[in-house]
Motif scaffolding. Structure first.
Motif, short mmCIF file in Angstrom:
data_model
loop_
_atom_site.label_atom_id
_atom_site.label_comp_id
_atom_site.label_asym_id
_atom_site.label_seq_id
_atom_site.Cartn_x
_atom_site.Cartn_y
_atom_site.Cartn_z
N VAL A 124 7.37 -8.26 -5.34
CA VAL A 124 5.99 -8.01 -5.82
C VAL A 124 6.04 -7.19 -7.10
O VAL A 124 5.37 -7.51 -8.10
N VAL A 142 -1.75 -14.86 -0.44
CA VAL A 142 -0.38 -15.36 -0.53
C VAL A 142 0.09 -15.67 0.89
O VAL A 142 0.09 -14.79 1.77
N LEU A 154 5.39 -15.57 -6.89
CA LEU A 154 4.50 -14.40 -6.98
C LEU A 154 3.97 -14.22 -8.41
O LEU A 154 2.88 -13.68 -8.60
#
Ligand code: SF4
Length: 220
Positions: free
Chosen positions: A87, A145, A209
């Protein structure tokens, strides 16, 4: 006592334990009482969610693992640490993120002193889904997500194939209005990849991501 004797279904589902109109704190406070399926009994505790309850991104995983079950916090084990690194590397602000799981209790098979992860069945995913629906309704993230097959079954349907659609932006109508989903693999699959493929698997997760980061940046 069997469900036949009590007349109560074995897996009634979580709905009756989900407080109506509650915020994330109210949902978290109510979750330990849930008896929506049998997974509560052998587990140490319910593992609800963490992160910003007003986040623009919700990360939805499978279920708590061994470490999470003991600590009561999601994504604090090895897979969670890898996800956090990915992330950060994708440029998503940690303050923008809410993390939770499709199933809130750890499903495992005891083997000696160890507890071996056991994938939740569709019936567990369905039973636990009211919690996830309630969370997403109050957090109302711009992007969800979807981390792996279990989360995909809960959010995108039983036939959805993450491997076929990873990194795509999937637009779906939900009970709270239109929502964008970005499916990708569960971080534990990166940890399980053979040594010579792990870097590549990790880079692919970061690339997925980055799609999310791009959506956030475009929205301003
Ligand atoms: S796994 Fe979900 S539905 Fe089953 S008891 Fe735990 S919180 Fe309730």
């Amino acid at each position: 006592m069997s469900s036949e004797t009590t007349g109560r279904p074995e897996r009634p589902g979580a709905q009756e334990w989900v407080p109506e109109g509650g915020d994330v704190q109210a949902l978290r406070a109510a979750a330990p009482a849930c008896r929506g399926c049998e997974l509560w009994e052998p587990a140490t505790q319910v593992v609800f969610s963490a992160g910003n309850p007003a986040a623009r991104v919700a990360l939805v995983g499978e279920q708590p693992g061994d470490v999470e079950d003991r600590e009561g916090i999601p994504f604090v084990g090895p897979a969670g640490r890898l996800l956090q690194r990915a992330v950060d590397e994708a440029g998503i602000d940690r303050g923008e993120v809410y993390v939770t799981n499709a199933v809130k209790h750890f499903r495992f098979t005891p083997r000696g002193n160890r507890r071996i992860h056991s994938t939740p069945e569709l019936a567990h995913i369905t039973a636990c889904r009211p919690w996830l629906v309630a969370e997403l309704r109050v957090v109302d993230p711009a992007v969800v997500v979807v981390l792996g097959a279990t989360a995909a079954k809960s959010l995108l349907g039983n036939d959805f194939r993450v491997t076929r659609h990873r990194g795509e932006v999937i637009e779906r109508e939900t009970s709270r209005g239109p929502c964008r989903f970005v499916p990708t693999v569960h971080p534990s699959s990166v940890l399980r990849a053979p040594d010579d493929q792990r870097d590549e698997a990790y880079a692919a997760l970061v690339a997925d991501l980055r799609v999310v980061q791009g959506l956030l940046a475009a929205a301003g």
